[in-house]
Design a protein around this motif. Structure first.
Motif, PDB file in Angstrom:
ATOM      1  N   LEU A  17      -0.063  14.334 -13.837  1.00 27.30           N
ATOM      2  CA  LEU A  17       0.267  14.128 -12.110  1.00 27.30           C
ATOM      3  C   LEU A  17      -1.021  13.864 -11.312  1.00 27.30           C
ATOM      4  CD1 LEU A  17       2.338  14.172 -10.018  1.00 27.30           C
ATOM      5  CD2 LEU A  17       2.094  16.673  -9.889  1.00 27.30           C
ATOM      6  N   PRO A  18      -2.018  14.680 -11.625  1.00 31.85           N
ATOM      7  CA  PRO A  18      -3.352  14.369 -10.719  1.00 31.85           C
ATOM      8  C   PRO A  18      -3.920  12.805 -11.080  1.00 31.85           C
ATOM      9  CG  PRO A  18      -3.462  16.444 -11.901  1.00 31.85           C
ATOM     10  CD  PRO A  18      -2.310  15.784 -12.672  1.00 31.85           C
ATOM     11  N   ASN A  19      -3.728  12.380 -12.165  1.00 35.09           N
ATOM     12  CA  ASN A  19      -4.153  10.661 -12.232  1.00 35.09           C
ATOM     13  C   ASN A  19      -3.386   9.799 -11.506  1.00 35.09           C
ATOM     14  OD1 ASN A  19      -6.135  11.638 -14.020  1.00 35.09           O
ATOM     15  ND2 ASN A  19      -4.717  11.406 -15.731  1.00 35.09           N
ATOM     16  N   THR A  20      -2.142  10.310 -11.605  1.00 35.34           N
ATOM     17  CA  THR A  20      -1.172   9.336 -10.673  1.00 35.34           C
ATOM     18  C   THR A  20      -1.469   9.464  -9.272  1.00 35.34           C
ATOM     19  OG1 THR A  20       0.840   9.256 -12.398  1.00 35.34           O
ATOM     20  CG2 THR A  20       1.361   9.021 -10.164  1.00 35.34           C
ATOM     21  N   LEU A  21      -1.632  10.705  -8.880  1.00 33.41           N
ATOM     22  CA  LEU A  21      -1.867  11.084  -7.534  1.00 33.41           C
ATOM     23  C   LEU A  21      -3.263  10.302  -7.014  1.00 33.41           C
ATOM     24  CD1 LEU A  21      -0.571  14.755  -6.986  1.00 33.41           C
ATOM     25  CD2 LEU A  21       0.593  12.697  -6.143  1.00 33.41           C
ATOM     26  N   PHE A  22      -4.075  10.488  -7.933  1.00 40.38           N
ATOM     27  CA  PHE A  22      -5.389   9.743  -7.646  1.00 40.38           C
ATOM     28  C   PHE A  22      -5.377   8.275  -7.299  1.00 40.38           C
ATOM     29  CE2 PHE A  22      -9.528   7.832  -8.919  1.00 40.38           C
ATOM     30  CZ  PHE A  22     -10.433   8.350  -8.227  1.00 40.38           C
ATOM     31  N   LEU A  23      -4.469   7.705  -8.110  1.00 39.84           N
ATOM     32  CA  LEU A  23      -4.488   6.324  -8.461  1.00 39.84           C
ATOM     33  C   LEU A  23      -3.679   5.883  -6.880  1.00 39.84           C
ATOM     34  CD1 LEU A  23      -4.648   3.627  -9.296  1.00 39.84           C
ATOM     35  CD2 LEU A  23      -2.787   3.694 -10.367  1.00 39.84           C
ATOM     36  N   ALA A  24      -2.717   6.566  -6.696  1.00 39.05           N
ATOM     37  CA  ALA A  24      -1.860   6.356  -5.458  1.00 39.05           C
ATOM     38  C   ALA A  24      -2.764   6.556  -4.163  1.00 39.05           C
ATOM     39  CB  ALA A  24      -0.587   7.352  -5.328  1.00 39.05           C
ATOM     40  N   LEU A  25      -3.687   7.464  -4.024  1.00 37.89           N
ATOM     41  CA  LEU A  25      -4.449   7.790  -3.008  1.00 37.89           C
ATOM     42  C   LEU A  25      -5.373   6.681  -2.796  1.00 37.89           C
ATOM     43  CD1 LEU A  25      -4.720  11.554  -3.078  1.00 37.89           C
ATOM     44  CD2 LEU A  25      -3.455  10.338  -1.428  1.00 37.89           C
ATOM     45  N   TYR A  26      -6.167   6.410  -3.607  1.00 45.23           N
ATOM     46  CA  TYR A  26      -7.112   5.316  -3.999  1.00 45.23           C
ATOM     47  C   TYR A  26      -6.533   4.054  -3.297  1.00 45.23           C
ATOM     48  CZ  TYR A  26     -10.807   2.784  -6.340  1.00 45.23           C
ATOM     49  OH  TYR A  26     -12.192   1.928  -6.538  1.00 45.23           O
ATOM     50  N   ALA A  27      -5.311   3.602  -3.827  1.00 41.55           N
ATOM     51  CA  ALA A  27      -4.864   2.434  -3.228  1.00 41.55           C
ATOM     52  C   ALA A  27      -4.317   2.690  -1.898  1.00 41.55           C
ATOM     53  CB  ALA A  27      -3.310   2.062  -4.153  1.00 41.55           C
ATOM     54  N   ALA A  28      -4.007   3.796  -1.358  1.00 38.47           N
ATOM     55  CA  ALA A  28      -3.533   3.800  -0.044  1.00 38.47           C
ATOM     56  C   ALA A  28      -4.587   3.717   0.914  1.00 38.47           C
ATOM     57  CB  ALA A  28      -3.028   5.234   0.094  1.00 38.47           C
ATOM     58  N   PHE A  29      -5.972   4.283   0.540  1.00 36.13           N
ATOM     59  CA  PHE A  29      -7.129   4.315   1.311  1.00 36.13           C
ATOM     60  C   PHE A  29      -7.478   2.814   1.556  1.00 36.13           C
ATOM     61  CE2 PHE A  29      -7.668   8.964   0.460  1.00 36.13           C
ATOM     62  CZ  PHE A  29      -7.918   9.342   1.751  1.00 36.13           C
ATOM     63  N   ILE A  30      -7.303   2.044   0.562  1.00 35.88           N
ATOM     64  CA  ILE A  30      -7.575   0.583   0.846  1.00 35.88           C
ATOM     65  C   ILE A  30      -6.520  -0.089   1.444  1.00 35.88           C
ATOM     66  CG2 ILE A  30      -8.027  -1.535  -0.588  1.00 35.88           C
ATOM     67  CD1 ILE A  30      -9.181   0.126  -2.796  1.00 35.88           C
ATOM     68  N   ALA A  31      -5.328  -0.021   1.251  1.00 33.52           N
ATOM     69  CA  ALA A  31      -4.261  -0.492   1.833  1.00 33.52           C
ATOM     70  C   ALA A  31      -3.756  -0.304   3.136  1.00 33.52           C
ATOM     71  CB  ALA A  31      -2.954  -0.522   0.873  1.00 33.52           C
ATOM     72  N   VAL A  32      -3.692   0.967   3.432  1.00 30.78           N
ATOM     73  CA  VAL A  32      -3.230   1.080   4.882  1.00 30.78           C
ATOM     74  C   VAL A  32      -4.255   0.582   5.849  1.00 30.78           C
ATOM     75  CG1 VAL A  32      -2.737   3.055   6.534  1.00 30.78           C
ATOM     76  CG2 VAL A  32      -2.012   3.013   4.226  1.00 30.78           C
ATOM     77  N   PRO A  33      -5.516   0.991   5.906  1.00 36.19           N
ATOM     78  CA  PRO A  33      -6.364   0.383   7.153  1.00 36.19           C
ATOM     79  C   PRO A  33      -6.473  -1.087   6.855  1.00 36.19           C
ATOM     80  CG  PRO A  33      -7.524   2.068   5.990  1.00 36.19           C
ATOM     81  CD  PRO A  33      -6.299   1.982   5.141  1.00 36.19           C
ATOM     82  N   LEU A  34      -6.390  -1.885   5.881  1.00 38.53           N
ATOM     83  CA  LEU A  34      -6.406  -3.278   5.541  1.00 38.53           C
ATOM     84  C   LEU A  34      -5.118  -4.031   6.204  1.00 38.53           C
ATOM     85  CD1 LEU A  34      -7.661  -5.630   4.555  1.00 38.53           C
ATOM     86  CD2 LEU A  34      -6.795  -5.311   2.271  1.00 38.53           C
ATOM     87  N   ALA A  35      -3.955  -3.199   5.750  1.00 41.70           N
ATOM     88  CA  ALA A  35      -2.848  -3.905   6.539  1.00 41.70           C
ATOM     89  C   ALA A  35      -2.963  -3.817   8.021  1.00 41.70           C
ATOM     90  CB  ALA A  35      -1.611  -2.967   5.764  1.00 41.70           C
ATOM     91  N   LEU A  36      -3.057  -2.631   8.516  1.00 43.75           N
ATOM     92  CA  LEU A  36      -3.194  -2.433   9.847  1.00 43.75           C
ATOM     93  C   LEU A  36      -4.141  -3.428  10.539  1.00 43.75           C
ATOM     94  CD1 LEU A  36      -2.878   1.589  10.140  1.00 43.75           C
ATOM     95  CD2 LEU A  36      -1.162  -0.172  10.452  1.00 43.75           C
ATOM     96  N   LEU A  37      -5.349  -3.806   9.996  1.00 44.82           N
ATOM     97  CA  LEU A  37      -6.164  -4.278  10.562  1.00 44.82           C
ATOM     98  C   LEU A  37      -5.589  -5.855  10.628  1.00 44.82           C
ATOM     99  CD1 LEU A  37      -8.938  -4.999  11.723  1.00 44.82           C
ATOM    100  CD2 LEU A  37      -9.818  -5.283   9.514  1.00 44.82           C
TER     101      LEU A  37
END
Length: 317
Positions: free
Chosen positions: A98-118
């Motif tokens: 579970l920590p690995n899946t959460l790490f990958l999800a947060l990693y992608a979210a930190f890239i995707a959310v600001p990029l998508a909003l911008l």
């Protein structure tokens, strides 16, 4: 009149009911899979006495409704049983992945959310420009391709050339920088998929608000387009943006199965794929139920946050 707490209670109740229905579907789907689990575990040369003993040991000789009830009551207590493939508690297996899946999800979210909003805000600001058309074309292209195709394209372009590893193998003792480097390709694959949805929703919400009377008044006052969008349009577009962001975050946690399998990433998705191939049904059931619970919880968060961010919805409570 209902309050925000009443709404949360209602959503939680609906979520519990939905989770119960999903548990029935998950258990029933694994029961309907063809083949004999005891036969697959012992092999085709197993004797009938050995098969009968193993079925009794696994509880396969009991009615399905009784096995479901025992599985459900155990899951409610945090006990999903024991893995049939390696005879380890399923809770321990999930705790490792579970920590690995959460790490990958947060990693992608930190890239995707600001990029998508911008990208969404910039596309709305320069509507029908070359940038807007290029961004929309790229978003539609990313949406059209399945995750595994994007993953293999990234492997071909970035892993075959030696820039990044094609297999995202990580260890708990790794440094953060090494872990970020090794998981860059699966994170980018997930980012390309979800950024398109969030970017288009952000653009559509802001463009819809730009036709509002108060935006016209802001234009007549001589405010710059950037100030109009950032200070006046974007805050009022938060409700649909929050909803689509929360749904995509739910996808990051529950939809990583294919990406993790392609990059051999040691997360819950890879564990689920391995368990299906080994016919380790208790592990599959536990992970599916965990994914469903995460999706329902994030949907609840999306409902609450979108309601709180929209004064018109908030005053109806």
């Amino acid at each position: 009149m209902p309050t925000i707490y009443t709404m949360i209670g209602q959503r939680l109740l609906f979520g519990v009911v939905a989770l119960f229905v999903i548990s029935v579907c998950v258990f029933g789907a694994t029961e309907l899979l063809p083949g004999d689990l005891a036969q697959s575990m012992l092999g085709q040369y197993a004797t009938e006495e050995a098969l009968t003993a193993l079925r009794a040991e696994l509880g396969l000789d009991q009615p399905a409704i009784l096995r479901y009830w025992r599985w459900l009551t155990g899951a409610l207590q945090g006990d999903f049983g024991v893995s049939m493939a390696n005879d380890r508690p399923i809770t321990d297996l999930i705790a490792l992945r579970l920590p690995n899946t959460l790490f990958l999800a947060l990693y992608a979210a930190f890239i995707a959310v600001p990029l998508a909003l911008l990208l969404g805000v910039t596309s709305a600001l320069y509507r029908n420009s070359v940038f807007d058309r290029a961004a929309n074309s790229a978003a539609l292209t990313a949406i059209s391709f399945p995750e595994f195709f994007i993953a293999y394209v990234l492997i071909y372009l970035l892993a075959q050339t030696g820039y990044f590893p094609s297999m995202a193998r990580v260890e708990p003792s790794m440094e953060l920088g090494e872990k970020l480097y090794r998981t860059f390709l699966p994170a980018i694959a997930l980012t390309l998929v979800i950024t398109a949805h969030m970017m288009r929703m952000t653009r559509a919400a802001i463009i819809n608000l730009l036709a509002s009377p108060y935006i016209e008044m802001a234009r007549l006052k001589g405010l710059s387009p950037t100030r109009i969008i950032v200070k006046h349009a974007l805050p009022n577009a938060l409700a649909p943006i929050i909803t689509v962001v929360a749904l995509n975050l739910a996808y990051l946690i529950t939809g990583v199965v294919v990406v993790e399998a392609v990059f051999v990433y040691p997360g819950l998705g890879q564990l689920m794929v391995d368990s299906v191939s080994k016919r380790d049904f208790p592990v599959v059931q536990a992970i599916a139920l965990l994914f469903a619970a995460a999706y329902i919880l994030l949907n609840l968060c999306a409902d609450v946050l979108s309601t709180l961010s929209n004064p018109r919805l908030r005053h109806r409570l």
